[in-house]
Design a protein around this motif. Structure first.
Motif, short mmCIF file in Angstrom:
data_model
loop_
_atom_site.label_atom_id
_atom_site.label_comp_id
_atom_site.label_asym_id
_atom_site.label_seq_id
_atom_site.Cartn_x
_atom_site.Cartn_y
_atom_site.Cartn_z
N GLU A 1 74.01 -75.22 5.13
CA GLU A 1 72.92 -76.18 4.90
C GLU A 1 71.57 -75.47 4.76
O GLU A 1 70.70 -75.91 4.01
N GLU A 2 71.43 -74.33 5.48
CA GLU A 2 70.19 -73.56 5.34
C GLU A 2 70.10 -72.93 3.96
O GLU A 2 69.02 -72.90 3.35
N ARG A 3 71.23 -72.43 3.47
CA ARG A 3 71.22 -71.82 2.14
C ARG A 3 70.89 -72.85 1.06
O ARG A 3 70.14 -72.58 0.13
N GLU A 4 71.44 -74.05 1.20
CA GLU A 4 71.16 -75.10 0.22
C GLU A 4 69.69 -75.52 0.28
O GLU A 4 69.04 -75.71 -0.76
N ARG A 5 69.17 -75.63 1.49
CA ARG A 5 67.75 -76.04 1.63
C ARG A 5 66.84 -74.95 1.08
O ARG A 5 65.85 -75.25 0.41
N ILE B 1 63.97 -75.27 -1.84
CA ILE B 1 62.57 -74.89 -1.63
C ILE B 1 62.12 -73.89 -2.69
O ILE B 1 61.03 -73.99 -3.25
N VAL B 2 62.97 -72.90 -2.97
CA VAL B 2 62.61 -71.87 -3.94
C VAL B 2 62.38 -72.49 -5.31
O VAL B 2 61.44 -72.13 -6.03
N ALA B 3 63.23 -73.44 -5.68
CA ALA B 3 63.06 -74.09 -6.97
C ALA B 3 61.73 -74.82 -7.06
O ALA B 3 61.06 -74.81 -8.10
N GLU B 4 61.32 -75.45 -5.95
CA GLU B 4 60.06 -76.19 -5.96
C GLU B 4 58.86 -75.24 -5.89
O GLU B 4 57.79 -75.52 -6.46
N LEU B 5 59.02 -74.13 -5.18
CA LEU B 5 57.90 -73.21 -5.02
C LEU B 5 57.62 -72.40 -6.27
O LEU B 5 56.47 -72.00 -6.51
N LEU C 1 56.58 -73.63 2.32
CA LEU C 1 56.51 -72.20 2.61
C LEU C 1 56.83 -71.90 4.06
O LEU C 1 57.57 -70.96 4.38
N VAL C 2 56.28 -72.69 4.94
CA VAL C 2 56.52 -72.47 6.37
C VAL C 2 58.00 -72.70 6.70
O VAL C 2 58.62 -71.93 7.45
N GLU C 3 58.59 -73.77 6.10
CA GLU C 3 60.02 -74.04 6.35
C GLU C 3 60.89 -72.89 5.85
O GLU C 3 61.82 -72.45 6.53
N ALA D 1 47.73 -70.74 6.67
CA ALA D 1 49.15 -70.85 7.02
C ALA D 1 50.04 -70.39 5.87
O ALA D 1 51.06 -69.73 6.06
N MET D 2 49.62 -70.75 4.67
CA MET D 2 50.39 -70.33 3.50
C MET D 2 50.38 -68.81 3.35
O MET D 2 51.39 -68.20 2.99
#
Length: 910
Positions: free
Chosen positions: A134-138, A142-146, A200-202, A656-657
């Motif tokens: 589930e971490e790998r999927e999340r 995130i990478v796709a959105e970032l 980014l923090v996640e 933070a970023m």
């Protein structure tokens, strides 16, 4: 000397020396049973393949490496996994420690659920095994959105007003428009900053948690599945798997005992077992169970049919004893001649019972008939041996000839079947016509008035057959119409050879599939070709070439285990412009520091543009005036938005970023700094269990697996695909190509042995009947039964495969037996009942003929209860062929003979 005279002398000899003959067979059987204390069964389907075939030898060597033969494995699995991942691992580790502590060192040399790497593994590699699914999927999401946001962030530039404005209206509009766009872009980025900061923090926290979870390399990497619900214990026994089947059984029993003694069920853990030791043992056990089940079922049915056919329990027992003796002696011959049974010959004990009882039924039925006609005990024995010996000899000869024809087969399985059964049939015949009469002599001293009353005796069948033959022309016409319909279906029968149909399913195979699925990548249940690549650098380019073929579903190799493959979209972190994004953050921070000043400048600039607009109109510079008018409005709007934006929370978010980007940059640098692909593949393979590592690399090279579509078997696709693959000049092996080569061999064996058997059988019956028309007549029911077998197979969508292809020559040999007995009795009855010879012959032989066919069908029908798919196909095909042959022998042949008798002599047949 005629056959009747020979068998009369044989009967006389047996009746005079009955006790000695019984003692001889008893001693012979006792020696055979002692010899059979250990009986080998070869459970590999490769034992069915041609001897010395280079393609097969290559396939065997590859399969030996792929199986991971010298390692066993215990798969521990949580029944109800707790939510906490650490707790899951602790439960599995505790269960594994308990099991390992219980293992006997005399059988198991060592066991471990850790991988001790042979070379130093880069710590950054271990993160790919510690990211939860589930971490790998999340992280991928995130990478796709970032990616898009950080790319825009990298392009951020400061907002600065030019010292001089260009005179050209178009250039003026472009410069002012760029200022407006920069301001709007900054505002848009500021609006998205809270959301992007959270992402980014996640992402940074996910990576940090996975890195903290990493186990030090000096301790070893545990064989945990990614979701921490399964753990593999590797077990190295003290002897290799090929040492002996007895040791393999000890290994399996020891693993089960240790798991039971460890009482891991209290921890909520279950265990499964796999590996070469376990699989070979389970396959043999399954085959032995099949052999025992088939033998018991067929024997039970044979006893029932024998009892119904003879009408006397004592006669049934006496008839069965010689057949049981012949079965034992045949099994002993199998061990002596070909070292036991293979996957195809495991049903032979049941087959010997089914074939041998045919001779007993005819012999004992004729004995019972003579007793009912008033003959003494001794006269009835001699009459039965004399009259049935010749026909049974011809029947045995035809069956033996069929099995001898199998000796010309290229297939090792068919050749071994021929070796065993060519002598086995003669053993059955000799046992029945020597031990059978001897047992009758002994029984006659105890039961002097013994005689049977069969369910279908001559007197009961006389009237039905007399009425049937009055309608003989209708019977002939009806049977021929049905045969024509069967032939129309027969042309649709297919040949398809699949090795998976030869080996019974086992729990070890299911456990291995589960291990591969959870520890070694995605599992493929279809057919594959394995290409062996010496240099791992060639895996990528060769994959691109081979996957373009329309019949290739996908290409799989050790490259699937590379970090960027395991991480999926998350691997794009290494390509994210983190450094440039940090520069963009600095630019945004600089803008925020000047935020109030920028807002004031925007207002002042908007007012200035209004004045410049008026000036342009006064001096006739209309185009400039329009540009200043439009941009004045834009700058007023920007000034309002700047004033409405609070820079303080945005500044905090940017800080933070910046910290989160530091963590991502470190991770991306590790990805970019990984070794070369070929070195990385070596290091990753070192993390895998030995039995899984062989799925990616063996001594011939790295495995590139071509997973082919089911359409491969349509038309000539397989042959064309193999030719295409050969064109690359690669070292490869594939079960579809093995099946293609075997199909050629088996097709050749099918037609060659069937044709050869038919030729020799015709010669045998021709020598017996002395007239070609009589010999051809005996083959008619066989031809019709064969046509109905093919038609029935086509209708039921049964196809010829490795196992049931043997039914073709077998049916040719077995199908003629009933016709031979009927015709012998017909020519015998012609001397006494010329006008009703066909009626009396049919009435006298139908009972034992049906009994013989039913007992043989029972032998094959019992195969339907086997676990091995191929044996079930053989049973179904044999039931069709033998059933219809029996029907036409008892129905069509008497009608045809009666009609030919009338045509030949002009005699009225009742």
């Amino acid at each position: 000397m005629s056959k009747r005279a020979f068998f009369l002398r044989l009967g006389a000899f047996v009746t005079r020396h009955a006790f000695l003959i019984i003692l001889f067979f008893a001693a012979f059987v006792g020696a055979a049973l002692y010899y059979l204390r250990e009986f080998p069964i070869r459970s590999s389907y490769l034992d069915l393949l041609p001897l010395g075939d280079p393609l097969v030898e290559k396939y065997e060597s590859v399969q030996a490496e792929l199986r991971g033969l010298d390692v066993a494995a215990i798969l521990l699995k949580l029944e109800n996994p707790p939510e906490d991942m650490t707790q899951r691992a602790q439960l599995l580790f505790a269960a594994a420690d308990r099991v390992i502590a219980e293992l006997d060192p005399a059988v198991i040399a060592r066991a471990s659920y850790f991988l001790q790497a042979q070379e130093k593994i880069p710590p950054e590699l271990l993160i790919f095994r510690t990211l939860y699914p589930e971490e790998r999927e999340r992280l991928s999401t995130i990478v796709a959105e970032l990616s898009a946001y950080l790319s825009r962030l990298a392009e951020v530039q400061g907002i600065s007003f030019p010292r001089e404005l260009p005179n050209d209206p178009e250039e003026l509009d472009r410069v002012l428009g760029a200022l407006v766009e920069a301001g709007q872009s900054a505002l848009k980025l500021f609006a998205e900053i809270p959301e992007i900061r959270d992402l980014l923090v996640e992402a940074s926290e996910i990576i940090e948690r996975a890195q903290r979870r990493t186990i030090p390399t000096e301790v070893g990497q545990p064989l945990l599945s990614l979701d921490h619900t399964r753990l593999v214990i590797q077990v190295w026994p003290t002897q290799p798997v090929y040492a002996s089947q007895e040791f393999n059984r000890r290994v399996r029993d020891e693993l089960k005992r240790a798991v039971s003694a460890a009482d891991i069920s209290r921890l909520g853990v279950t265990a499964g077992f796999t590996g070469g030791y376990i699989h070979s043992t389970e396959v043999e056990d399954s085959i032995r169970r099949d052999m025992a089940l088939v033998t018991v079922l067929s024997a039970s049915l044979i006893v029932l049919f024998t009892l119904l056919a003879l009408g006397s329990p004592i006669l049934a027992i006496l008839a069965l004893l010689p057949v049981v003796v012949s079965a034992i002696l045949t099994v002993a011959w199998a061990k002596f001649s070909v070292n036991g049974f293979n996957l195809l010959t495991t049903f032979l004990p049941a087959l010997v019972l089914g074939l041998g009882i045919d001779y007993s039924l005819h012999l004992f039925s004729r004995f019972s008939e003579a007793r009912r006609d008033g003959a003494s005990f001794a006269e009835a024995i001699l009459s039965a041996v004399q009259t049935k010996g010749g026909a049974s000899l011809v029947a045995a000869a035809t069956t033996t000839v069929v099995f001898c024809c199998l000796l010309f087969s290229r297939s090792r399985a068919l050749w071994e079947l021929g070796v065993i059964m060519s002598l086995g049939i003669l053993i059955s015949f000799i046992s029945v016509f020597t031990l059978g009469p001897a047992l009758l002599v002994l029984a006659g001293r105890i039961f002097p008035k013994m005689r049977g009353r069969p369910l279908l005796d001559r007197e009961r069948l006389y009237r039905p057959y007399r009425n049937l033959l009055l309608l003989r022309r209708g019977v002939i016409f009806f049977c021929l119409i049905l045969t024509a319909l069967a032939l129309a279906q027969a042309v649709r029968v297919e040949f398809k050879f699949a090795s998976r149909e030869l080996v019974p399913p086992t729990s070890a195979h299911a456990v291995l599939q589960e291990i591969v699925e959870n520890f070694g990548g995605e599992i493929w249940l279809g057919d594959v070709f394995r290409v062996f690549v010496p240099d791992p650098r060639d895996l990528g380019p060769l994959s691109e070439k081979l996957k373009d073929h329309p019949l290739v579903d996908s290409v799989f190799s050790a490259r699937a285990l590379l970090p960027w493959e395991l991480l999926g979209e998350a691997a794009k972190l290494q390509h994210i412009p983190v450094s440039q994004a940090k520069i963009g953050l600095s630019s945004l921070s600089a803008l925020l520091e000047r935020w109030p000043e920028l807002g004031s400048q925007m207002e002042e600039t908007a007012a200035l543009f209004s004045l410049l607009e008026l000036r342009g109109l006064l001096f006739g510079e209309v185009r400039k005036a329009l540009v200043f008018s439009k941009r004045a409005e834009d700058f007023f709007e920007l000034a309002e938005e700047f004033k409405a934006t609070d820079p303080a929370p945005i500044q905090e978010a940017l800080s933070a970023m910046d910290q989160a980007l530091e963590g991502l940059e470190g991770f991306a640098q590790k990805l970019r700094a990984l070794p070369s692909e070929e070195k990385l593949i070596e290091q990753i393979l070192a993390l895998l269990p030995e039995e899984i590592r062989a799925q990616y690399r063996i001594s011939r090279g790295y495995i590139l697996e071509l997973r082919v579509r089911p359409a491969l078997y349509q038309g000539r696709n397989l042959e064309e695909f193999v030719n295409w693959l050969r064109g690359f000049g690669l070292d490869y092996v594939g079960s579809p190509e093995i099946q293609l080569a075997l199909e050629h061999h088996m097709r050749r064996d099918f037609f060659f042995t069937s044709g050869l058997a038919l030729l020799f059988i015709f010669l045998v019956v021709f020598v017996d009947f002395r007239k070609p028309q009589r010999a051809l007549l005996s083959l008619v029911p066989l031809a019709m039964g064969y046509a109905f077998m093919l038609g029935g197979m086509a209708s039921l969508r049964l196809r010829f495969n490795f196992t049931n292809i043997v039914i073709s020559p077998l049916l040719i040999g077995l199908g003629v037996d009933g016709a031979v007995h009927f015709l012998h009795r017909y020519y015998e009855e012609e001397e006494r009942h010329e006008r009703e010879a066909a009626v009396w012959a049919a009435a006298a032989t139908a009972g034992p003929t049906l009994g013989g066919y039913l007992t043989t069908m029972a032998s094959f029908g019992a195969l339907l209860a086997a676990h091995t798919p191929g044996l079930r196909f053989l049973g179904a095909s044999a039931l069709l062929g033998l059933g219809f042959t029996a029907l036409w022998t008892c129905l069509f042949l008497p009608a045809l003979v009666a009609e030919l008798q009338k045509t030949r002599r002009g005699t009225k047949v009742p």
